[in-house]
Design a protein around this motif. Sequence first.
Motif, mmCIF file in Angstrom:
data_model
loop_
_atom_site.group_PDB
_atom_site.id
_atom_site.type_symbol
_atom_site.label_atom_id
_atom_site.label_comp_id
_atom_site.label_asym_id
_atom_site.label_seq_id
_atom_site.Cartn_x
_atom_site.Cartn_y
_atom_site.Cartn_z
ATOM 1 N N THR A 111 -20.232 -6.738 53.385
ATOM 2 C CA THR A 111 -20.502 -8.144 52.671
ATOM 3 C C THR A 111 -19.609 -9.143 52.734
ATOM 4 O O THR A 111 -18.220 -8.872 52.914
ATOM 5 N N THR A 112 -19.671 -10.340 52.849
ATOM 6 C CA THR A 112 -18.626 -11.478 53.070
ATOM 7 C C THR A 112 -18.757 -12.087 51.439
ATOM 8 O O THR A 112 -17.833 -13.186 51.314
ATOM 9 N N ARG A 113 -19.466 -11.754 50.819
ATOM 10 C CA ARG A 113 -19.682 -12.294 49.221
ATOM 11 C C ARG A 113 -19.563 -11.043 48.219
ATOM 12 O O ARG A 113 -20.137 -10.839 47.212
ATOM 13 N N CYS A 114 -18.351 -10.391 48.504
ATOM 14 C CA CYS A 114 -18.062 -9.357 47.498
ATOM 15 C C CYS A 114 -17.872 -10.028 45.829
ATOM 16 O O CYS A 114 -18.158 -9.185 44.769
ATOM 17 N N ASP A 115 -17.761 -11.253 45.776
ATOM 18 C CA ASP A 115 -17.588 -11.717 44.471
ATOM 19 C C ASP A 115 -18.953 -11.682 43.719
ATOM 20 O O ASP A 115 -19.058 -11.676 42.711
ATOM 21 N N THR A 116 -20.224 -11.521 44.386
ATOM 22 C CA THR A 116 -21.510 -11.465 43.771
ATOM 23 C C THR A 116 -21.796 -10.034 43.615
ATOM 24 O O THR A 116 -23.039 -9.754 43.277
ATOM 25 N N LEU A 117 -21.058 -9.207 43.573
ATOM 26 C CA LEU A 117 -21.305 -7.586 43.528
ATOM 27 C C LEU A 117 -22.044 -7.496 42.085
ATOM 28 O O LEU A 117 -22.904 -6.557 42.081
ATOM 29 N N PHE A 118 -22.004 -8.077 40.901
ATOM 30 C CA PHE A 118 -22.568 -8.070 39.832
ATOM 31 C C PHE A 118 -24.157 -8.627 39.674
ATOM 32 O O PHE A 118 -24.863 -8.158 38.970
ATOM 33 N N GLY A 119 -24.333 -9.106 41.019
ATOM 34 C CA GLY A 119 -25.722 -9.844 41.027
ATOM 35 C C GLY A 119 -26.534 -8.923 41.887
ATOM 36 O O GLY A 119 -27.757 -9.313 42.295
ATOM 37 N N VAL A 120 -26.012 -7.643 42.346
ATOM 38 C CA VAL A 120 -27.007 -6.772 43.113
ATOM 39 C C VAL A 120 -27.974 -6.135 42.381
ATOM 40 O O VAL A 120 -27.984 -5.760 41.411
ATOM 41 N N THR A 121 -29.283 -6.623 43.020
ATOM 42 C CA THR A 121 -30.479 -6.016 42.336
ATOM 43 C C THR A 121 -31.187 -4.995 43.118
ATOM 44 O O THR A 121 -32.138 -4.441 42.816
ATOM 45 N N TYR A 122 -30.867 -4.883 44.449
ATOM 46 C CA TYR A 122 -31.322 -3.709 45.331
ATOM 47 C C TYR A 122 -30.574 -3.576 46.490
ATOM 48 O O TYR A 122 -29.375 -4.609 46.715
ATOM 49 N N MET A 123 -30.654 -2.348 47.414
ATOM 50 C CA MET A 123 -29.991 -2.211 48.698
ATOM 51 C C MET A 123 -30.885 -2.320 49.823
ATOM 52 O O MET A 123 -32.355 -2.358 49.679
ATOM 53 N N VAL A 124 -30.500 -2.584 50.847
ATOM 54 C CA VAL A 124 -31.460 -2.412 52.175
ATOM 55 C C VAL A 124 -30.594 -1.874 53.164
ATOM 56 O O VAL A 124 -29.339 -1.944 53.528
ATOM 57 N N VAL A 125 -31.239 -0.725 54.100
ATOM 58 C CA VAL A 125 -30.818 -0.254 55.081
ATOM 59 C C VAL A 125 -31.602 -0.337 56.182
ATOM 60 O O VAL A 125 -32.832 -0.818 56.122
ATOM 61 N N SER A 126 -31.092 -0.419 57.342
ATOM 62 C CA SER A 126 -31.851 -0.750 58.657
ATOM 63 C C SER A 126 -32.661 0.345 58.842
ATOM 64 O O SER A 126 -32.381 1.538 58.586
ATOM 65 N N PRO A 127 -33.673 0.180 59.673
ATOM 66 C CA PRO A 127 -34.757 1.215 60.063
ATOM 67 C C PRO A 127 -33.961 2.636 60.774
ATOM 68 O O PRO A 127 -34.415 3.487 60.677
ATOM 69 N N GLU A 128 -33.060 2.038 61.502
ATOM 70 C CA GLU A 128 -32.353 3.108 62.380
ATOM 71 C C GLU A 128 -31.016 3.777 61.731
ATOM 72 O O GLU A 128 -30.214 4.620 62.088
ATOM 73 N N HIS A 129 -30.792 3.523 60.187
ATOM 74 C CA HIS A 129 -29.885 4.017 59.433
ATOM 75 C C HIS A 129 -29.813 5.578 59.594
ATOM 76 O O HIS A 129 -30.983 6.166 59.228
ATOM 77 N N PRO A 130 -28.766 6.244 59.828
ATOM 78 C CA PRO A 130 -28.805 7.522 59.783
ATOM 79 C C PRO A 130 -29.146 8.398 58.720
ATOM 80 O O PRO A 130 -29.693 9.581 58.642
ATOM 81 N N TYR A 131 -28.985 7.796 57.392
ATOM 82 C CA TYR A 131 -29.219 8.648 56.025
ATOM 83 C C TYR A 131 -30.734 8.944 55.875
ATOM 84 O O TYR A 131 -31.185 9.777 55.208
ATOM 85 N N LEU A 132 -31.658 7.928 56.629
ATOM 86 C CA LEU A 132 -32.871 8.270 56.485
ATOM 87 C C LEU A 132 -33.332 9.793 56.922
ATOM 88 O O LEU A 132 -34.047 10.563 56.159
ATOM 89 N N ASP A 133 -32.849 9.962 57.984
ATOM 90 C CA ASP A 133 -33.073 11.420 58.782
ATOM 91 C C ASP A 133 -32.425 12.343 57.721
ATOM 92 O O ASP A 133 -32.872 13.731 57.509
ATOM 93 N N GLN A 134 -31.076 12.053 57.586
ATOM 94 C CA GLN A 134 -30.171 12.988 56.633
ATOM 95 C C GLN A 134 -31.056 13.255 55.334
ATOM 96 O O GLN A 134 -30.844 14.564 54.872
ATOM 97 N N PHE A 135 -31.496 12.532 54.644
ATOM 98 C CA PHE A 135 -32.168 12.687 53.443
ATOM 99 C C PHE A 135 -33.510 12.871 53.399
ATOM 100 O O PHE A 135 -34.209 12.624 52.405
ATOM 101 N N LYS A 136 -34.020 13.071 54.505
ATOM 102 C CA LYS A 136 -35.741 13.172 54.697
ATOM 103 C C LYS A 136 -36.268 14.104 53.590
ATOM 104 O O LYS A 136 -37.068 13.579 53.154
#
Length: 805
Positions: free
Chosen positions: A247-272
């Motif tokens: 992130t370029t805006r680590c100052d906004t960490l308290f405003g995080v309401t969800y996360m997004v991973v790209s469709p190619e992200h390896p965790y998808l297969d890993q945690f299938k």
Amino acid sequence: MASGYNHKLIEGKWQKVWDDNKAFAATNDFSKPKYYALVEFPYPSGQGLHVGHPRPYTALDIVARKRRMQGYNVLYPMGWDAFGLPTENYAIKNKIHPKEVTKTNVARFKEQLHSLGYSFDWDREINTTDSDYYKWTQWIFLKLFKEGLAYKKEMPINWCTSCKVGLANEEVVNGVCERCGSEVVRKVKSEWMLKITEYADKLIEGLDGVDYIERVKVSQKNWIGRSTGAEVDFAIKGKEEKLRIYTTRCDTLFGVTYMVVSPEHPYLDQFKSEIKNWDEIVAYREQASKKSDFERAELAKDKTGVCIDGLTAVNPVNGKEVPIWVSDYVLMSYGTGAIMAVPAHDERDWEFAKKFGLPIIQVVAKDGEEVDVNEAAFTDVATGVLVNSDFINGLEVKDAKTKMIEFLEEKGIGQAKVNYKLRDWVFSRQRYWGEPIPIVECEKCGFVPISEDELPLLLPEVDSYEPTDNGESPLAAMTDWVNTTCPCCGGPAKRETDTMPQWAGSSWYFLRYTDPTNKEALAGKEALKYWLPVDWYNGGMEHTTLHLLYSRFWHKFLYDQGVVPTSEPYQKRTSHGMILGENGEKMSKSRGNVVNPDDIVRDYGADTLRTYEMFIGAFDLSASWSEDGVKGCRRFLERVWKLQDIVTDEDGFSKDMETKMHQTIKKVSSDFESLKYNTAIAAMMSLVNDFYKKNTVTKDEFKTLIVMLNPVAPHITEELWSLKNYGGYVYEQTWPEYDEAKTVESTVEIAVQINGKTRATVAIAKDADRDSVISIAKETLGDRLTGNIIKEIYVPGKIVNIVAK
RNA sequence: GCCGGUGUGUCGGAAUUGGCAGACGAGGCAGACUCAAAAUCUGUUGCGGGCAACCGCGUAUGGGUUCAAGUCCCAUCACCGGCACCA
């Protein structure tokens, strides 16, 4: 009376004289001051020269010719960037060897350039397709490979389902194949890559020390796209693994309401196994992978995505649990392929949150003012102040970032991180007409470079230039060339069958010009030391991001290797504007507005074409062609020609022309240096008009005009010089000097204003004092000056302004 | 959307960087030469008013700074080029 100006009789004649005399050859006398002027060497296309080509070539020809007259040893070379797709396609279509096509096209280009009278040093002509040349392109590649800057990677390529061939991005038009109109899909292939990203910082920093026009610097920086931010690890509930985001805006960490991973992200297969809606995820991933780049861009506004059911992230600063989504607005190729989403302060996250009904939490407020983050994301960094953010509340964004990074690093959950938009350079082409990549693949030893003394690795003759069915280069079909032995273990090995992209040969060509026949090195050390850097490089805006960046990268690499003596290749870089058709549109066959330079040379002469292209308008802006404008320039040269009838034998400048002569020399001298060719020519036109008003020209006035005009119109000026028996050649003359003191008139006309409006002009002596000027001014104004005088302003030599109420 | 560039007579474009807007070229108009046309040469040519000297208006639009703005500042519009979700 002199006979008429006939360009056909004189232009070929002088071109031959220059060739015979080797008038423009750069010498190897390294004790003289040098000047290296460079224009981008052309791709010798089948269409021949375009009227756009002479614009930059003439501009730097002017500089080169002027520098020679100023006593410099000038290198102004020309060559051919001759590998490339159009030649190969033409060869396939017409069953002619690309080598033959290239030869024909080069011959045509060369003849056309020659007919324009350029002062290129033809002894140093180079061609990227000569094996003596590409030997060194391959040599540089080997160096890069040995330094770990060339590597193989699986990359998606554009694949035409009908032609069964990989396509360059330029060949994909609106998502379909340019040639057959069939669907283009992405296919994964193992490609050679060059680690240009390793030089990202050096490529940015180097810009500080060079004299490039500002917009070139800006686009280089934007292309590299350096951003400073932070990587932060989010815990995944119930897992050891962390989800790392950038992130370029680590100052906004308290405003995080969800996360997004790209469709190619390896965790998808890993945690299938943990993902309850796996089918949905797979379907989304399928759909995303099918989208071509074109479609992704088209649908840019409309966000899509799927929430992962079964995985939850934990915000490391406040322990809050947030859902993880999959969406193709997050790219695997940038950062970590995963983001924290702060919809209140990022437009893309905001849109996504609105679409899927996700919460929006404000953590930055505008400087004392209310902002409704449910209406729009608030992204202004300059005025932002942190709220709802625990220990960084009340801080400005900049300070909040610093404090947050300190906190993250202290706790071991994140750290500062720099990212770049710049991608590594895809260096493979599944094509015939390019430099073979000098690598073999051995089952035992992996990728092994061939020995340097085996270079050049020649491009073998093949029966067909068509790419093969499986997307391999035509070279792959040549089994006796492909099968070889490993230079390392002597076992069986296969040659790399991909070739290099067209950018390869053009990334270092300016080095070869300094010593084009060297057999031992890409150029001799002494020659490189003397000639580098290129003093002035001009080329099109379209090459600002790719060619210019690639060649700076190679040069910096070669500098680090001790091959070249300067860290930057080009000291000064300028760009010319395009020449458009008479209707103001880009010239193209389909628009029917193409002008062929050959026709202009035939009908009006090379000197007219050169003069016109310089007079057409500001050099860096695009300009529309106008045949009437061409005629105007021809008329000017005719008027110069006819001056020979009114030239006297008198030496020196006549008294009434002295100031004008010095002014013109000054203007032309400086305008030629600052891309203002149009006003330099205007100044010479005005001088010629003055000669006709007087109807007489002294010998020295005429000679001076000829010398100044020579860089623009070299043929007519040599002819006039020779007709007048002035001795020698114009190109051997010395550039005229001016005397600053003599550029100022002894009496000057100044404007007399009342309240800023010009009411009269008066002639005053150039050194008249303030009081006398003001009193003359008042006298001239007489009755028109009414009211009380509040202020009197005198700007010496320019204006008197009387402020009266 | 973001980045960069550009807006000046009928047209291409100038304006020493805040100091007489329209240089230079093209086109138009009038005249000379010519049987005629082309070419060439001369004059004229931002708009409006006046017989005139002159006066008013003019650099995309609206505002501002200044004795003075095409030029500097703020906002807006149009066109051209590049890049496309770069967190």
